[in-house]
Design an enzyme around this catalytic site. Structure first.
Site, PDB file in Angstrom:
ATOM      1  N   ASN A 110       0.835  -1.203   0.000  1.00  0.00           N
ATOM      2  CA  ASN A 110       0.000   0.000   0.000  1.00  0.00           C
ATOM      3  C   ASN A 110       0.867   1.249   0.000  1.00  0.00           C
ATOM      4  O   ASN A 110       1.960   1.265   0.546  1.00  0.00           O
ATOM      5  CB  ASN A 110      -0.960   0.000   1.199  1.00  0.00           C
ATOM      6  CG  ASN A 110      -0.411   0.733   2.397  1.00  0.00           C
ATOM      7  OD1 ASN A 110      -0.465   1.961   2.484  1.00  0.00           O
ATOM      8  ND2 ASN A 110       0.151  -0.027   3.342  1.00  0.00           N
ATOM      9  N   PHE A 114      -1.703   8.125   4.539  1.00  0.00           N
ATOM     10  CA  PHE A 114      -2.478   8.707   5.652  1.00  0.00           C
ATOM     11  C   PHE A 114      -3.776   9.349   5.149  1.00  0.00           C
ATOM     12  O   PHE A 114      -4.152  10.443   5.580  1.00  0.00           O
ATOM     13  CB  PHE A 114      -1.663   9.741   6.425  1.00  0.00           C
ATOM     14  CG  PHE A 114      -0.604   9.188   7.329  1.00  0.00           C
ATOM     15  CD1 PHE A 114      -0.442   7.825   7.521  1.00  0.00           C
ATOM     16  CD2 PHE A 114       0.258  10.054   7.999  1.00  0.00           C
ATOM     17  CE1 PHE A 114       0.552   7.330   8.369  1.00  0.00           C
ATOM     18  CE2 PHE A 114       1.246   9.573   8.852  1.00  0.00           C
ATOM     19  CZ  PHE A 114       1.395   8.210   9.027  1.00  0.00           C
ATOM     20  N   SER A 173       5.521   5.151   8.703  1.00  0.00           N
ATOM     21  CA  SER A 173       4.928   4.893   7.395  1.00  0.00           C
ATOM     22  C   SER A 173       5.896   5.327   6.306  1.00  0.00           C
ATOM     23  O   SER A 173       6.460   6.426   6.374  1.00  0.00           O
ATOM     24  CB  SER A 173       3.611   5.653   7.240  1.00  0.00           C
ATOM     25  OG  SER A 173       3.167   5.594   5.880  1.00  0.00           O
ATOM     26  N   ASN A 175       4.974   6.078   3.342  1.00  0.00           N
ATOM     27  CA  ASN A 175       4.169   6.698   2.294  1.00  0.00           C
ATOM     28  C   ASN A 175       3.937   8.188   2.469  1.00  0.00           C
ATOM     29  O   ASN A 175       3.238   8.803   1.670  1.00  0.00           O
ATOM     30  CB  ASN A 175       2.824   5.976   2.191  1.00  0.00           C
ATOM     31  CG  ASN A 175       3.007   4.505   1.882  1.00  0.00           C
ATOM     32  OD1 ASN A 175       3.809   4.149   1.038  1.00  0.00           O
ATOM     33  ND2 ASN A 175       2.278   3.650   2.583  1.00  0.00           N
ATOM     34  N   THR A 176       4.496   8.782   3.522  1.00  0.00           N
ATOM     35  CA  THR A 176       4.525  10.232   3.682  1.00  0.00           C
ATOM     36  C   THR A 176       5.981  10.659   3.589  1.00  0.00           C
ATOM     37  O   THR A 176       6.784  10.274   4.453  1.00  0.00           O
ATOM     38  CB  THR A 176       3.924  10.657   5.039  1.00  0.00           C
ATOM     39  OG1 THR A 176       2.543  10.284   5.081  1.00  0.00           O
ATOM     40  CG2 THR A 176       4.056  12.155   5.234  1.00  0.00           C
ATOM     41  N   LYS A 215       5.481   3.677  17.057  1.00  0.00           N
ATOM     42  CA  LYS A 215       5.504   2.636  16.013  1.00  0.00           C
ATOM     43  C   LYS A 215       6.690   2.878  15.093  1.00  0.00           C
ATOM     44  O   LYS A 215       6.839   3.957  14.512  1.00  0.00           O
ATOM     45  CB  LYS A 215       4.203   2.651  15.217  1.00  0.00           C
ATOM     46  CG  LYS A 215       4.074   1.460  14.264  1.00  0.00           C
ATOM     47  CD  LYS A 215       2.655   1.302  13.759  1.00  0.00           C
ATOM     48  CE  LYS A 215       2.486   0.020  12.959  1.00  0.00           C
ATOM     49  NZ  LYS A 215       1.079  -0.207  12.565  1.00  0.00           N
ATOM     50  N   ASN A 244       6.028  -1.426  11.397  1.00  0.00           N
ATOM     51  CA  ASN A 244       5.216  -0.996  10.266  1.00  0.00           C
ATOM     52  C   ASN A 244       5.595  -1.820   9.029  1.00  0.00           C
ATOM     53  O   ASN A 244       6.309  -2.813   9.130  1.00  0.00           O
ATOM     54  CB  ASN A 244       5.429   0.507  10.031  1.00  0.00           C
ATOM     55  CG  ASN A 244       4.180   1.202   9.511  1.00  0.00           C
ATOM     56  OD1 ASN A 244       3.491   0.677   8.637  1.00  0.00           O
ATOM     57  ND2 ASN A 244       3.894   2.386  10.031  1.00  0.00           N
TER      58      ASN A 244
END
Length: 362
Positions: A110, A114, A173, A175-176, A215, A244
């Site tokens: 993915n 967010f 994450s 993805n940011t 996390k 994560n």
């Protein structure tokens, strides 16, 4: 003959992954999915970071991003549920498509970024469940365009303090852009100082202290793990969540989907995340709580996380493939494994394979 869960999965898999996810949330909201009645097993009960967990299995953040179905998730057999990741302002996330199944590997990639409805919408929903039992953690993050990302995490603590069972600061994450930079020593020290100072102020105001977890990513170097452990122990942090999603793509069966950008979760993450879990347990000692997440698909894999040093475990991606009956199967299976091991409580098995996972080559 296919059971209902298998038929439902086949039906959902006719749709793209993000549409199917939305349909599963809608099914939980509608009450179409039956609750799973599990007889409480006191041997699974845990007290971690001052909270009492009926069993050690939780739903990880990422499924219920907007706090739409925490109680429905708890009714599936989970001992706790974590909602989010939530950012102060609503944001749409990255362009679609942004979720990809690797069916043969029981994995997911993915790059959602967010996507969520923001603090206000989630706060309203969590406030509406006031007085209900069940532990619901709030996973907080920063908006992509935030000028001060640490301020966004502090805002999450302040906004959700009246309704959260615990907090998770998600700095891992992939993805940011730049978010994982907050895992660096000086940045992490600044983040934890600000977040925990806000927690202290809110605790004095509310008369109760809510635990805060951090996390982290599974792609850390040994030096990176050293830094996180040192900073975590120097602050009043309650625990770590390990880990994560990963940027690694080792051993995947679909080379085309494997090239998609984003974080990989599911079964292929199990060994890597469990080894990092053990290494963090070794670094932080026996007392700091750790929640193990990554590739949990059965009672055996859940217990292996505990043997590697976890106090609690979480899952998400494997339920995409195993269906909503998975948490109840795992919890019942853990009771059976305790019977086999002949221990009085599952906590007695924590760290029992720590040395194995410390030496694992992943």
């Amino acid at each position: 003959m296919l059971d209902f869960a298998s038929l439902a999965r086949r039906g959902l898999f006719l749709f793209d992954a993000e549409t199917a996810h939305g349909m599963s949330v809608a099914a939980l909201k509608s009450g179409l999915l039956p609750s799973c009645r599990i007889s409480p097993d006191p041997r699974l009960a845990q007290t971690v970071a001052g909270l009492s967990f009926a069993n050690p299995l939780g739903m990880a953040a990422g499924y219920d991003k907007n706090a739409e179905v925490p109680d429905a998730l708890l009714s599936l057999g989970f001992g706790f549920a974590e909602i989010g990741t939530l950012t102060p302002k609503p944001q749409s996330g990255n362009p679609k498509p942004r979720i990809f199944r690797l069916v043969d590997d029981m994995a997911v990639i993915n790059r959602l970024g967010f996507n969520n409805e923001g603090h206000d919408a989630a706060y309203a929903r969590l406030s509406a469940r006031s007085g209900k039992s069940g532990l619901v953690g709030v996973n907080i993050g920063a908006n992509k365009d935030a000028e001060d990302r640490i301020a966004d995490y502090v805002a999450g603590i302040r906004r959700f303090y009246p309704v959260a069972s615990y907090f998770t600061a998600n700095i891992s994450s992939p993805n940011t852009p730049g978010l994982r930079d907050l895992q660096a020593r000086e940045s992490l020290a600044a983040l934890l100082s600000a977040v925990l100072a806000a927690r202290q102020e809110e605790a004095l105001r509310a008369g109760r202290r809510i635990p805060v977890f951090l996390k982290i990513a599974p792609d850390l170097t040994e030096e990176g793990m050293d830094d996180i452990a040192e900073v975590a122990l120097a602050h009043d942090l309650d625990g770590l969540i390990v880990s994560n999603t990963t940027l690694a793509r080792d051993g995947l069966s679909d080379p085309v989907v494997a090239k998609e950008a984003g974080g990989l979760s599911g079964k292929p993450l199990f060994d890597k995340s469990t080894a990092v879990l053990a290494r963090m347990r070794k670094r932080v000692g026996r007392d700091l709580a750790i929640i193990g997440v990554g590739g949990v698909s059965s009672a055996e894999t859940a217990l292996e996380k505990i043997r590697a040093g976890a106090d609690l475990v979480q899952l998400y991606s494997c339920m995409v493939y195993e269906g909503p009956g998975l948490p109840a199967r795992i919890v019942r299976g853990l009771s059976g494994l305790i019977d086999r091991e002949e221990v009085g409580n599952i906590r007695e098995l924590r760290d029992s394979r720590l040395d194995y996972w410390l030496s694992a080559k992943v």
